[in-house]
Write an enzyme that holds these catalytic residues in place. Structure first.
Site, PDB file in Angstrom:
ATOM      1  N   HIS A 154      -9.116  10.848   0.064  1.00 54.74           N
ATOM      2  CA  HIS A 154      -8.342   9.615   0.031  1.00 54.74           C
ATOM      3  C   HIS A 154      -7.034   9.810   0.803  1.00 54.74           C
ATOM      4  O   HIS A 154      -6.250   8.888   0.975  1.00 54.74           O
ATOM      5  CB  HIS A 154      -8.053   9.214  -1.418  1.00 54.74           C
ATOM      6  N   HIS A 163       0.807  -1.218   0.000  1.00 52.88           N
ATOM      7  CA  HIS A 163       0.000   0.000   0.000  1.00 52.88           C
ATOM      8  C   HIS A 163       0.842   1.271   0.000  1.00 52.88           C
ATOM      9  O   HIS A 163       0.305   2.378  -0.124  1.00 52.88           O
ATOM     10  CB  HIS A 163      -0.928  -0.021   1.225  1.00 52.88           C
TER      11      HIS A 163
END
Length: 528
Positions: free
Chosen positions: A410, A179
């Protein structure tokens, strides 16, 4: 560019499993655009009308030499530009930047680069590089699992680009992800490191609120200097090399050698990374996850004399994992202990309040993307039903000062503020969401820290930038303050707005058919 079979649902597809997008292609339609989202999950179907034609993102090619450069912002912290908001919020003077500006030839003659991320759209990514740089050596680091699906997808995306090298970060844990979102840009005059929160897909850089840290240009070391020397107070070079060594990759090791040949002493941020594994001993306490944050704050954070339990810890994220049956199982015990660490005789004071920023259903419905913006906010209703206590911590996403109240966040940030919201003790920009997989969980009576995912972030400590213990919280966007190191322009509005009794937390698998979104659409999640 693709040989995948066309999805039989076409533009009406509401599939959520990323494997679906690895196996099937989806048509582009002027009215709808299909993209995949972040954090182990999902897809979003978005109307192209989210981009107001009268408010398109300005091209960085039109800049003049008198305008601010990427190095004008001493803190290095930016928000990404958003299509459809007022132009004044997208200027570099307003601390906004896009990928083309990061990769622009104005920043130097690029020689090679590396992009580390979770999701990629290679055609779009390469189009963001200046034409003269599009065939330079480029390394792509992505998450590689045992089923090989991600590797096949990346090979398919890069088959027409022989200058691109693929490196799969091995993920043994089925619930882990690669990630981290980071890039290295090597120029003829030095090296630049960029750490951010956006996937390398178009919609992440044009329609959502994202955060970016851009390093100074790190110069090459003189040949007479030791390549292993790290004279910076933040140990940035040492920690960056340590993080990269965790990949156990010969290809990534080439970039470690490049980093060793450069002087990174001007980095004033601390690197806070996570690496999959069960970390024990000194590694557990010093290297990764929330215990790394705890250690840095205990050495360089606010003093116990000046910060007390009235200073809340603010967490802001785009995904929520399973946190345990009660708040003190992990959230307000183990994790908050790290967030509230102070420097001084008492390394841990009485724990403060925790406040969490995560969009409500109404925040998503009225966003620029409408309901489809919620595809990048993966929180399941089943998980929420097991931890309904989280509702008492939740606050709405509001960003009027930065013009991004309707741009789905985000970005992921963690900070601590004074009770009057005028001062900030620290600020962390990271890829890590609110989950044990990202931050780590203590196991075996606290003798090991278990982490599932790769994450990367940068921690801003005021005393490293200005001769004062706290950042002044910037409540207005002053274009003359680009070089002001004592004032920090945070991405959301303060004081925070708590959920009301009418607000419901967004869960991406819950249908919404009664009230249409900003594009007249309903939200009907499908099964994978």
């Amino acid at each position: 560019m693709t040989s995948k079979e066309m999805c039989r649902y076409g533009n009406q597809c509401y599939r959520k499993n990323p494997i679906h997008f690895q196996e099937f292609d989806h048509p582009f339609d002027p009215k709808t655009r299909l993209t995949a989202s972040d954090d182990n999950t999902t897809q979003s179907m978005a109307s192209s009308s989210t981009q107001n034609p009268n408010k398109r993102l300005k091209s960085s090619d039109a800049k003049t030499e008198t305008e601010p450069t990427i190095d004008s912002n001493i803190l290095g912290f930016y928000l990404t530009k958003v299509s459809g908001i007022d132009d004044k919020y997208n200027e570099m003077t307003a601390k906004a930047i896009d990928l083309k500006e990061i990769l622009s030839a104005r920043n130097g003659k690029l020689l090679e680069s590396i992009q580390m991320n979770y999701m990629f759209e290679m055609d779009w990514l390469l189009s963001q590089y200046p034409k003269q740089f599009r065939t330079l050596p480029l390394m792509i680091v992505y998450g590689s699992k045992r089923d090989g699906m991600a590797t096949k997808e990346m090979q398919n995306q890069t088959k027409d680009y022989p200058h691109v090298r693929l490196v799969g970060a091995q993920l043994v844990d089925p619930f882990g992800t690669h990630h981290s979102k980071m890039m290295f840009l090597r120029y003829d005059r030095g090296l630049r490191v960029v750490i951010h929160t956006a996937n390398l897909i178009e919609r992440d850089w044009t329609h959502k609120t994202q955060g970016v840290w851009v390093s100074p240009l790190f110069p090459p070391l003189p040949s007479s200097h030791s390549s292993d020397a790290d004279i910076s107070q933040t140990r940035f070079k040492t920690d960056l090399i340590e993080y990269l060594q965790s990949y156990h990759s010969m290809e990534v090791n080439e970039w470690i050698e490049t980093i060793r040949r450069h002087d990174l002493s001007s980095a004033k941020v601390f690197l806070i990374g996570s690496v999959p594994g069960r970390h024990v001993g000194a590694d557990m306490k010093c290297r990764f996850g929330h215990l790394k944050l705890r250690r840095v704050l205990s050495e360089f954070g606010p003093s116990a004399k000046s910060v007390d339990s009235s200073w809340p810890a603010i967490t802001q994220f785009s995904s929520i994992g399973s946190l345990g049956p009660t708040a003190d199982n992990w959230l307000t015990n183990e994790f908050l202990s790290s967030l509230s660490t102070v420097c001084g005789p008492k390394s841990l004071t009485t724990r403060p309040q925790m406040k969490c920023i995560f969009p409500s259903v109404e925040d998503v419905r009225t966003s620029l993307e409408g309901y489809c913006g919620g595809g990048s906010l993966p929180y399941s209703s089943q998980t929420h039903q097991r931890q309904t206590y989280l509702s008492s911590f939740l606050h709405l996403w509001r960003s009027e000062r930065r013009g991004r109240s309707h741009a789905v966040p985000h970005i992921k940030t963690y900070a601590r503020y004074s009770s009057d919201w005028k001062q900030m003790a620290y600020f962390l920009l990271t890829s890590a969401n609110l989950s044990k997989a990202a931050w780590g969980q203590l196991q075996k009576n606290g003798s090991q820290l278990a982490i599932r995912s790769y994450e990367i972030g940068v921690l801003f400590i005021p005393k490293l930038f200005a001769n004062q213990e706290f950042f002044d919280v910037s409540k207005t966007e002053d274009s003359k303050q680009m070089s002001n190191t004592s004032s920090f322009a945070i991405p959301y509005d303060i004081p925070l707005t708590p959920y009301s009794s009418n607000d419901t937390v967004w869960t991406w698998d819950t249908p919404h058919t009664q009230l249409p979104d900003t594009h007249g659409n309903a939200w009907i999640p499908g099964s994978s």
